[in-house]
Design a protein around this motif. Structure first.
Motif, short mmCIF file in Angstrom:
data_model
loop_
_atom_site.label_atom_id
_atom_site.label_comp_id
_atom_site.label_asym_id
_atom_site.label_seq_id
_atom_site.Cartn_x
_atom_site.Cartn_y
_atom_site.Cartn_z
N UNK A 1 0.90 -1.26 -0.10
CA UNK A 1 0.04 -0.12 -0.05
C UNK A 1 0.73 1.17 0.26
N UNK A 2 0.47 2.60 0.19
CA UNK A 2 0.70 3.69 0.12
C UNK A 2 0.87 4.39 1.32
N UNK B 1 13.78 2.91 3.75
CA UNK B 1 13.61 2.71 2.10
C UNK B 1 14.90 1.80 1.80
N UNK B 2 14.09 0.70 1.03
CA UNK B 2 15.03 -0.53 0.79
C UNK B 2 15.05 -0.72 -0.98
N UNK C 1 5.10 10.23 -0.83
CA UNK C 1 4.15 9.06 -0.63
C UNK C 1 5.25 7.78 -0.93
N UNK C 2 5.37 7.02 -0.04
CA UNK C 2 6.09 5.99 0.06
C UNK C 2 5.05 4.41 -0.33
N UNK D 1 9.50 0.46 -1.08
CA UNK D 1 10.01 0.05 -2.04
C UNK D 1 10.32 1.01 -3.23
N UNK D 2 9.25 2.09 -3.24
CA UNK D 2 9.28 3.20 -4.11
C UNK D 2 8.91 4.46 -3.38
N UNK D 3 9.47 5.52 -3.71
CA UNK D 3 9.26 6.98 -3.12
C UNK D 3 8.74 7.73 -4.09
N UNK D 4 7.66 8.53 -3.82
CA UNK D 4 7.19 9.62 -4.77
C UNK D 4 7.45 10.90 -4.18
#
Length: 149
Positions: A55-56, A89-90, A106-107, A119-122
């Motif tokens: 999820x975000x 953050x990986x 938002x992660x 896993x991802x960053x905005x």
């Protein structure tokens, strides 16, 4: 003659039904990872999601919380002014240029053992942008300040 028409009609209906089932299956398969729920730190604190749920998580990066680790990995805290969630953050990409403390982000990832594994960053794409979901979360908690005022 009539039985040939009936047979053709049944064949067309069966082919249409099969095409509809295949289309529905492909749409479901395409959305299996594409639908990510958005949650605020307060929502995650109130009801922890399943460890396997992707999820975000959105909010502000807490001031003084960014800690670099080996490679492109780093830790930080996301807050909505009410609750705080530690984040690791990986992912494989370096930190976005405009990712900084006090800014909205938002992660995307998993919440496991009291920590969010991103896993991802905005991050914002300019100095005044903030994701709509983050603005809504901050407004609900009474922390949002309009940058234009």
């Amino acid at each position: 003659m009539r039985s040939l028409k009936k047979r053709r009609r049944m064949q067309v209906l069966l082919a249409a039904a099969a095409a509809l089932l295949i289309a529905a299956g492909l749409i479901g398969y395409g959305f299996r990872d594409g639908i990510n729920l958005y949650r605020s730190p307060t929502q995650v604190s109130a009801a922890a999601p399943d460890p396997d749920e992707y999820f975000q998580l959105g909010g502000l990066v807490k001031e003084g919380s960014i800690v670099a680790r080996d490679g492109v990995a780093f830790d930080f805290v996301i807050t909505d002014g009410v609750a705080e969630i530690p984040v690791s953050y990986v992912g494989g990409d370096p930190r976005p240029d405009l990712f900084s403390e006090g800014q909205g982000t938002i992660a995307k990832g998993y919440f496991r053992e009291g920590r969010f594994e991103a896993r991802d960053l905005l991050a914002k794409h300019d100095e005044t942008y903030m994701p709509r979901e983050v603005i809504d979360t901050l407004k609900e908690s009474g922390v949002y300040q309009d940058p234009n005022s």
